[in-house]
Scaffold this active site. Structure first.
Site, PDB file in Angstrom:
ATOM      1  N   HIS A   1      -6.514   1.795  -3.266  1.00 48.50           N
ATOM      2  CA  HIS A   1      -5.490   1.209  -2.386  1.00 48.50           C
ATOM      3  C   HIS A   1      -5.106  -0.176  -2.886  1.00 48.50           C
ATOM      4  CE1 HIS A   1      -8.169  -1.614   0.037  1.00 48.50           C
ATOM      5  NE2 HIS A   1      -9.025  -0.960  -0.729  1.00 48.50           N
TER       6      HIS A   1
ATOM      7  N   CYS B   1       0.799  -1.227   0.000  1.00 52.68           N
ATOM      8  CA  CYS B   1       0.000   0.000   0.000  1.00 52.68           C
ATOM      9  C   CYS B   1       0.834   1.280   0.000  1.00 52.68           C
ATOM     10  CB  CYS B   1      -0.969   0.001   1.180  1.00 52.68           C
ATOM     11  SG  CYS B   1      -0.196   0.042   2.824  1.00 52.68           S
TER      12      CYS B   1
ATOM     13  N   HIS C   1      -2.415   0.963   7.242  1.00 51.27           N
ATOM     14  CA  HIS C   1      -2.730   0.815   5.828  1.00 51.27           C
ATOM     15  C   HIS C   1      -3.036   2.208   5.296  1.00 51.27           C
ATOM     16  CE1 HIS C   1      -4.075  -1.212   2.209  1.00 51.27           C
ATOM     17  NE2 HIS C   1      -5.184  -0.487   2.223  1.00 51.27           N
TER      18      HIS C   1
END
Length: 174
Positions: free
Chosen positions: A147, A84, A135
């Site tokens: 993402h 990510c 994240h």
């Protein structure tokens, strides 16, 4: 040097300097894919309906088409697998000419923290997915973000999804 030569020199210099400045035209559709001036709004332009938001959103959807489905790989940073924070770093460098840190936690310390109801295209959204793990994704519009999912790879998800809603941490504007 005569006055005539000085005037010609000044006019020539003015034309060169004028050509190197950015256009003041707000029509962002004319800007090419490789324009690397950050396209984010100034604090007084906070609506999602300004030309910068449309430009940023369109660039992000274009990147999504390029990266769609690329699998998640911890530490990865290319089309064979990506995580990510590397994804966010690459998108920001390619589209906006900004170099971001490599980790989600470092990226979370950039910019200004903003309220979730003020999100605009290009804002970073962060989630705490574990005791020591974070994240990051990039906000698109309509409560959606871009993402890299560990299950789906590069994808678009909803902030209102029960999982992401429960893990939401904060958002920042670079």
């Amino acid at each position: 040097m005569s006055l005539k030569h000085i005037v010609i020199l000044l006019l020539g210099t003015g034309m060169v300097v004028g050509c190197s400045s950015l256009p003041k035209d707000s029509n962002q559709e004319k800007i090419s894919r490789h324009w690397h001036k950050p396209a984010f709004v100034t604090p007084d332009k906070t609506t999602e309906n300004n030309p910068y938001s449309y430009f940023v959103r369109d660039r992000l959807y274009s990147q999504y088409e390029e990266w769609r489905g690329v699998r998640y790989r911890l530490g990865g940073s290319d089309h064979s697998g990506i995580d990510c924070s590397a994804f966010v770093k690459i998108i920001y460098e390619q589209e906006f000419g900004l170099s971001l840190p490599r980790t989600a936690l470092s990226q979370a310390n950039l910019g200004s923290e903003i309220n979730q109801n003020k999100l605009m295209p290009g804002d970073l959204v962060f989630f705490k997915t574990g005791r020591y793990s974070q994240h990051v994704g990039i906000y698109l519009d309509s409560r959606q973000f871009l993402h890299v999912s560990t299950r789906k790879g590069v994808t678009i998800s909803q902030l209102d999804n029960i999982y992401w809603k429960s893990k939401y941490w904060k958002a920042v504007r670079i």
